[in-house]
Design an enzyme around this catalytic site. Structure first.
Site, PDB file in Angstrom:
ATOM      1  N   SER A 129      -3.233  -4.256  -6.735  1.00  0.00           N
ATOM      2  CA  SER A 129      -2.313  -3.271  -7.479  1.00  0.00           C
ATOM      3  C   SER A 129      -2.515  -3.702  -8.959  1.00  0.00           C
ATOM      4  O   SER A 129      -3.497  -3.427  -9.283  1.00  0.00           O
ATOM      5  CB  SER A 129      -1.030  -3.799  -6.743  1.00  0.00           C
ATOM      6  N   ASP A 139       0.310   3.760   1.713  1.00  0.00           N
ATOM      7  CA  ASP A 139       0.912   3.041   0.647  1.00  0.00           C
ATOM      8  C   ASP A 139       1.816   3.859  -0.285  1.00  0.00           C
ATOM      9  O   ASP A 139       1.336   4.969  -0.767  1.00  0.00           O
ATOM     10  CB  ASP A 139      -0.510   2.619  -0.290  1.00  0.00           C
ATOM     11  N   HIS A 152       1.028  -1.271   0.792  1.00  0.00           N
ATOM     12  CA  HIS A 152       0.881  -1.873  -0.094  1.00  0.00           C
ATOM     13  C   HIS A 152       1.003  -3.199  -0.015  1.00  0.00           C
ATOM     14  O   HIS A 152       0.888  -4.112  -1.039  1.00  0.00           O
ATOM     15  CB  HIS A 152       1.749  -1.432  -1.262  1.00  0.00           C
TER      16      HIS A 152
END
Lengths: 283, 283
Positions: free
Chosen positions: A150, A226, A259
């Site tokens: 991320s 995600d 995620h």
């Protein structure tokens, strides 16, 4: 610069060790975690994978949740997990205490604006000061690869695109691929760098990719379930830039994955083997 | 009894799912986590490993930190992780809020004393009510094994020693082997069961082991750098009882390992394969 050991725990025949040190670059005391695989006992300096974590994380999340250490032990790979921002009483945070800026959210850039510039120099910390400290004090070689998740995936990509000579390979899980064009990135970059968008592009993986001439093996996994994919992550921007720059990017959309660290755990072994191959070719 | 799904996350091709349900046995609302490996799509009912966690844990710790799901996916093993105590506003806790008794510390016994008896019936919950609920609602068989850590290792051992017909195999990491003779156990048993020590022995693995006539494959790993080893865990008591009862116990002292999830992660794959072998022999 010296390291103070905070803890050491045996895992898969090696040790997960946490250290504390004074950071001149960040102007504060920092902690990081390192996995030293059992091969450190053989006396040969080992290659290092730097793992950059995402928003809200510390040096602990990856070691605890990624399930990476079994294969790291098999491959003889040292893993270093830095914290995600400067820390301590004197370090400013988001005025509203938001989780997407300030503490836990350094975005791996070098801030130029007050009050952030005094401490938020995370790019120089993770790419230069910390590796120098580790290579001086731990039984490692100067062969490095970098990965992250991320915000940390963004950090890994910009590090390898800005300074490919430092890294043998780069990978990322669900990286923020175009921070100049997403809410997380716009908030962070406008605060850390000021309102002039021209100054942001040197911290944007898609913009850097478009100019890249020196290639490194690059692997990205992205879950298609995600929640942040469309608004924040924008892998298509990076993919487009890679195509234009003829950069050999492997971007894999993974159906059904979100995620979380469950997604990372599902594919981390493949990333470790990918990096180990590049690192061993560089020995 | 019905299950309300709280979340589902893809991991290693299967799904880690959290459910909520009303527990009649515990007289409160409970949550648990289950890993459903990719083989659930083949339509055959799968065997189940019950994992009992230690003090302070919830249903989440094992799934996040043990690194067990890769091999569970390979073996086609469902893993169920219950919470460690009843929960909710009406459930009494340690009057001083200590972490070793009350919430997060049900000790897998059936309490007989007020105010605990109204909710703290964790033995019946994890061995009977929860398996019945799971076998009614999820694609699993009635072939079960059980494992756990610390307080949960104690829970796994007493479950398999009290009701060997329910389980094909049992394992534990750093279990509390003789709760009648250690501070954690004495605090919990005196509160949940009252001061009469004769009532405690039916919840003590070493005492139960001495009487055991029906054997199940039993594997225990214990780190020799575990801070709780001497005062709280006492594996020698269980080993002595097993020798007297001619119970085929495999107890492995693991040099340098502590009491943490890093220790569990280092050996969980071997435990999963151990259980899968016993479960597959029972199909």
């Amino acid at each position: 610069m010296s390291l103070q050991q905070l803890s050491s725990q045996k895992v898969f025949g090696g040790h997960q060790v946490r250290y504390q040190h004074e950071s001149a670059v960040l102007n504060c005391t920092m902690q990081f975690a390192v996995y030293l695989p059992p091969q450190v006992e053989l006396g040969q300096p080992l290659p290092v994978l730097y793992w950059l974590s995402g928003l809200t994380c510390t040096d602990e999340n990856f070691m605890q949740k990624a399930g990476a250490l079994k294969v790291a032990a098999e491959l003889g790979l040292v893993i270093v997990a830095p914290d995600t921002s400067p820390r301590g009483a004197g370090v400013p945070d988001d005025p509203e205490g938001a989780w997407d800026f300030g503490l836990g959210a350094g975005f791996y850039v070098n801030a130029t604006q007050a009050p952030w510039a005094e401490h938020y120099q995370m790019y120089d910390y993770v790419t230069a000061e910390l590796p120098a400290l580790i290579e001086k004090n731990l039984p490692v070689s100067d062969k490095r690869s970098i990965s992250g998740h991320s915000m940390g995936g963004h950090g890994a990509l910009i590090a390898a695109l800005r300074e490919p000579e430092r890294y043998q390979s780069v990978s990322a899980f669900a990286p923020i691929c175009q921070p100049t064009q997403c809410p997380w990135g716009e908030k962070a970059l406008s605060n850390y760098l000021g309102s002039l968008r021209e100054t942001w592009v040197e911290w944007d993986a898609s913009a850097l990719m478009a100019q890249a001439t020196q290639h490194r093996p690059m692997l990205i996994d992205q879950g298609d379930a995600d929640n942040f994919l469309v608004e924040q992550l924008k892998p298509a921007a990076l993919e487009d830039a890679a195509a234009r720059a003829q950069y050999p990017l492997t971007l894999r959309m993974q159906p059904g994955y979100d995620h979380s660290y469950y997604f990372i755990a599902s594919f981390i072994d493949e990333h470790l083997r990918f990096h180990a191959q590049a690192l061993s070719a560089a020995q």
